[in-house]
Design a protein around this motif. Structure first.
Motif, mmCIF file in Angstrom:
data_model
loop_
_atom_site.group_PDB
_atom_site.id
_atom_site.type_symbol
_atom_site.label_atom_id
_atom_site.label_comp_id
_atom_site.label_asym_id
_atom_site.label_seq_id
_atom_site.Cartn_x
_atom_site.Cartn_y
_atom_site.Cartn_z
ATOM 1 N N PHE A 54 0.831 -1.208 0.000
ATOM 2 C CA PHE A 54 0.000 0.000 0.000
ATOM 3 C C PHE A 54 0.864 1.255 0.000
ATOM 4 O O PHE A 54 0.600 2.215 -0.727
ATOM 5 C CB PHE A 54 -0.918 -0.030 1.229
ATOM 6 C CG PHE A 54 -1.871 1.124 1.302
ATOM 7 C CD1 PHE A 54 -2.916 1.253 0.398
ATOM 8 C CD2 PHE A 54 -1.728 2.100 2.284
ATOM 9 C CE1 PHE A 54 -3.806 2.313 0.470
ATOM 10 C CE2 PHE A 54 -2.612 3.175 2.362
ATOM 11 C CZ PHE A 54 -3.649 3.285 1.456
ATOM 12 N N VAL A 55 1.936 1.245 0.801
ATOM 13 C CA VAL A 55 2.848 2.400 0.866
ATOM 14 C C VAL A 55 3.516 2.633 -0.481
ATOM 15 O O VAL A 55 3.639 3.777 -0.939
ATOM 16 C CB VAL A 55 3.900 2.190 1.970
ATOM 17 C CG1 VAL A 55 5.033 3.212 1.852
ATOM 18 C CG2 VAL A 55 3.261 2.300 3.346
ATOM 19 N N THR A 56 3.954 1.556 -1.140
ATOM 20 C CA THR A 56 4.634 1.725 -2.424
ATOM 21 C C THR A 56 3.691 2.232 -3.516
ATOM 22 O O THR A 56 4.147 2.793 -4.512
ATOM 23 C CB THR A 56 5.266 0.404 -2.902
ATOM 24 O OG1 THR A 56 4.237 -0.566 -3.143
ATOM 25 C CG2 THR A 56 6.246 -0.145 -1.864
ATOM 26 N N GLU B 113 12.721 5.899 7.197
ATOM 27 C CA GLU B 113 12.660 4.443 7.038
ATOM 28 C C GLU B 113 11.472 4.040 6.171
ATOM 29 O O GLU B 113 11.558 3.079 5.400
ATOM 30 C CB GLU B 113 12.588 3.764 8.410
ATOM 31 C CG GLU B 113 13.867 3.894 9.242
ATOM 32 C CD GLU B 113 15.085 3.269 8.577
ATOM 33 O OE1 GLU B 113 14.922 2.326 7.767
ATOM 34 O OE2 GLU B 113 16.215 3.714 8.867
ATOM 35 N N PHE B 114 10.360 4.754 6.286
ATOM 36 C CA PHE B 114 9.225 4.477 5.405
ATOM 37 C C PHE B 114 9.596 4.786 3.953
ATOM 38 O O PHE B 114 9.278 4.020 3.033
ATOM 39 C CB PHE B 114 8.010 5.311 5.822
ATOM 40 C CG PHE B 114 7.130 4.621 6.826
ATOM 41 C CD1 PHE B 114 6.161 3.724 6.417
ATOM 42 C CD2 PHE B 114 7.277 4.866 8.183
ATOM 43 C CE1 PHE B 114 5.338 3.078 7.335
ATOM 44 C CE2 PHE B 114 6.468 4.229 9.114
ATOM 45 C CZ PHE B 114 5.504 3.333 8.694
ATOM 46 N N SER C 44 9.837 2.098 0.853
ATOM 47 C CA SER C 44 9.135 2.300 -0.413
ATOM 48 C C SER C 44 10.108 2.329 -1.584
ATOM 49 O O SER C 44 9.830 1.773 -2.657
ATOM 50 C CB SER C 44 8.343 3.612 -0.362
ATOM 51 O OG SER C 44 7.633 3.816 -1.563
ATOM 52 N N PHE C 45 11.265 2.956 -1.376
ATOM 53 C CA PHE C 45 12.290 3.032 -2.409
ATOM 54 C C PHE C 45 12.829 1.643 -2.764
ATOM 55 O O PHE C 45 13.018 1.313 -3.941
ATOM 56 C CB PHE C 45 13.429 3.933 -1.911
ATOM 57 C CG PHE C 45 14.628 3.979 -2.807
ATOM 58 C CD1 PHE C 45 14.616 4.716 -3.974
ATOM 59 C CD2 PHE C 45 15.791 3.291 -2.470
ATOM 60 C CE1 PHE C 45 15.732 4.769 -4.802
ATOM 61 C CE2 PHE C 45 16.911 3.332 -3.289
ATOM 62 C CZ PHE C 45 16.884 4.072 -4.449
ATOM 63 N N THR C 46 13.051 0.825 -1.743
ATOM 64 C CA THR C 46 13.648 -0.498 -1.957
ATOM 65 C C THR C 46 12.636 -1.514 -2.461
ATOM 66 O O THR C 46 12.870 -2.216 -3.450
ATOM 67 C CB THR C 46 14.283 -1.010 -0.648
ATOM 68 O OG1 THR C 46 15.259 -0.067 -0.186
ATOM 69 C CG2 THR C 46 14.955 -2.364 -0.868
#
Length: 536
Positions: free
Chosen positions: A31-33, A386-387, A391-393
């Protein structure tokens, strides 16, 4: 006469709660990504990617329709095992064609080590200092020198020889994935797993790169297979032998690509859970834990000796070797490259301030850098970071393709009508590149959602707990240390093994045909996690 009753074992309750929470976490991560994407290298159309994802989810749901299950049952009767070899060969051929036509000159460590292997006049003291700083690249340098030797004695280019190495590693990975998935879900799911891995990794531009990601791809999944064999061994001696073999594979993987080492910790926790908590067998626990240590050390030392033989002329300076602190420091950095923000990836500042410095000075700078970032951001800022890093990774379905150095500007070296069919969608210069990114993102989201589904509603078995621990281990690694999606590559076969639990298990078909031996074995595995209570 009282009817015997069964109660769920406390260990299974704890394992179930743990797995369900991880499923919620993975669902939240997806969901975050989606709502807060942190694009790694190239932007993509979220609308297009979400549209493809809906179609893919519809196909997964359709697999459970009675009419589809009937047809799949007939294929099962025709023996999925017979499809394994031709499908595996086809997957390797596709990967080879894509890798060959996508090949380009890299602009980072990959190219640097190639120049060292070729004894290029461009090699200066900087290259010597680089190898002294990163001696973990010695094995890769050995492979590169082997590729150079083959290239000079054949008509193949360096990239062509290394592509062969990559294809062999990919083929070995497919075999390991097939064995693991077949063991826990059946032959049909295992064949489908090979196709899914090819769609995510096999046609990724990484297949064309001469570096450690693909050659080390096979180690985590094969280690998992060895550990599953250890669990099912008849006695402690056989179990410890399998545990030694799995650990030795991870020791090799560690020397080639650091990330496989996390599997040792995952296996240690799993063996304790399987043998001590559930089976009350301390002898097996001690034996397997000892073999994890011995096997990992033996595999790493043997690999290092081979690497030293392949690269005998290097006189490295151990006084400037890097330590984990530099990777932790880079892991809290934020870099902007061509307008793209990288969270916790390679840090030019950390690298420039620690390069060719005594190890003690590198550690001191890194600790100060970490403390400064915490002080600068505060608790809430670090949580937000960290969030963003997660999301980046985890939100990069292309696995950081063309993200290193100046690779995003690279052009494919293979030309012609046939090559252009591939490079049109697999190269940044291609006309379909951005559509390809969106498609890859949809497949990646599907993979993560299928993993979340298993952890939320799937059966809790020791197999799945081993897979889950490996995912948590690599997830913790990329969150704490320097990371990006490319560092997840080695564990994607395990991701696929988890995801394939969506595949229907034919304990009974839609027409009432009973399941076979594998279905009964699967049921027996689940029953081992249920503890009987005394009859009342």
């Amino acid at each position: 006469m009282a009817v015997p009753q069964h109660s769920v074992a406390p260990t299974r309750v704890a394992a179930t709660v743990f797995m369900r929470l991880c499923g919620l976490g993975m669902l939240g991560l997806v969901f975050v990504t989606i709502i807060n994407p942190r694009f790694a290298t190239f932007d993509y159309s979220r609308g297009w990617a979400l549209g493809v994802l809906v179609v893919l989810l519809g196909m997964v749901a359709a697999a459970h329709l009675p009419v589809v299950q009937d047809r799949m049952w007939r294929v099962r009767r025709a023996r999925w095992d017979r499809l394994a070899l031709p499908v595996g060969v086809l997957c390797c051929l596709v990967a080879a064609v894509v890798g060959h036509t996508t090949y380009y000159f890299t602009t980072w460590d990959s190219k640097l080590i190639e120049l060292i292997a070729q004894d290029s006049p461009r090699v200066t003291t900087y290259y010597h200092d680089y190898m002294s700083r990163y001696p973990n690249n010695l094995l890769y340098l050995g492979f590169a020198r082997l590729a150079v030797g083959v290239s000079r004695n054949t008509d193949l280019s360096f990239g062509g020889v290394f592509l062969l190495f990559n294809i062999v590693a990919f083929a070995v990975t497919l075999v390991g994935l097939y064995l693991v998935v077949r063991r826990v879900r059946g032959a049909g799911a295992a064949v489908a797993a090979m196709v899914l891995l090819t769609a995510i990794v096999g046609i990724n531009p990484a297949m064309a790169i001469a570096y450690t990601d693909i050659p080390g791809l096979w180690t985590p999944i094969w280690a998992v297979w060895f550990f599953l064999r250890a669990r099912d061994a008849a006695n402690w001696a056989t179990a410890s032998g399998w545990a030694f073999g799995g650990a030795a594979i991870l020791g090799f993987g560690y020397d080639l690509k650091t990330t496989p080492i996390v599997g040792v910790g995952a296996a240690a926790i799993w063996f304790i859970g399987v043998y001590l908590v559930r089976r009350r067998d301390p002898l097996r626990v001690v034996a397997c834990l000892a073999m994890l240590v011995i096997g990992t050390s033996a595999g790493a030392m043997l690999t290092q000796s081979v690497a030293a033989r392949l690269s005998p002329s290097l006189n490295l300076n151990p006084a400037i070797v890097t330590t984990p602190w530099q990777y932790v420091a880079a892991g809290v950095s934020i870099e902007t490259d061509d307008g793209v923000v990288h969270y916790g990836g390679f840090s030019r500042e950390v690298n420039s301030k620690t390069f060719n410095k005594p190890t003690a000075e590198q550690v001191e700078f890194s600790k100060n850098y970490i403390a400064e970032r915490f002080e600068e951001r505060g608790l809430s800022g670090m949580v937000a970071f960290e969030f963003d890093k997660a999301s980046f990774t985890w939100g990069d379905g292309m696995l950081f393709a063309y993200g290193e150095g100046q690779d995003s500007k690279a052009l494919p070296l293979v030309t012609g009508p046939g090559a252009s069919v591939v490079t049109a969608w697999n190269s940044p210069s291609g006309s379909l590149w951005f559509q390809r990114i969106a498609l890859a993102q949809a497949v990646w989201w599907l993979l993560l959602l299928l993993m979340a589904r298993q952890w939320l509603v799937g059966r809790v078995t020791s197999d799945q707990l081993l897979f889950l621990l490996n995912v948590l281990a690599i997830g913790l690694f990329v969150q704490v240390f320097q990371g990006r999606a490319r560092y997840l590559t080695g564990h994607i076969p395990i991701f696929v093994a988890i995801a394939m639990t969506f595949w229907p298990v034919f304990t009974r078909s839609a027409t009432g045909v009973p399941g076979g031996r594998r279905a009964r074995r699967r049921a027996a595995e689940d029953d081992r996690m249920v503890a009987p209570t005394p009859a009342g």
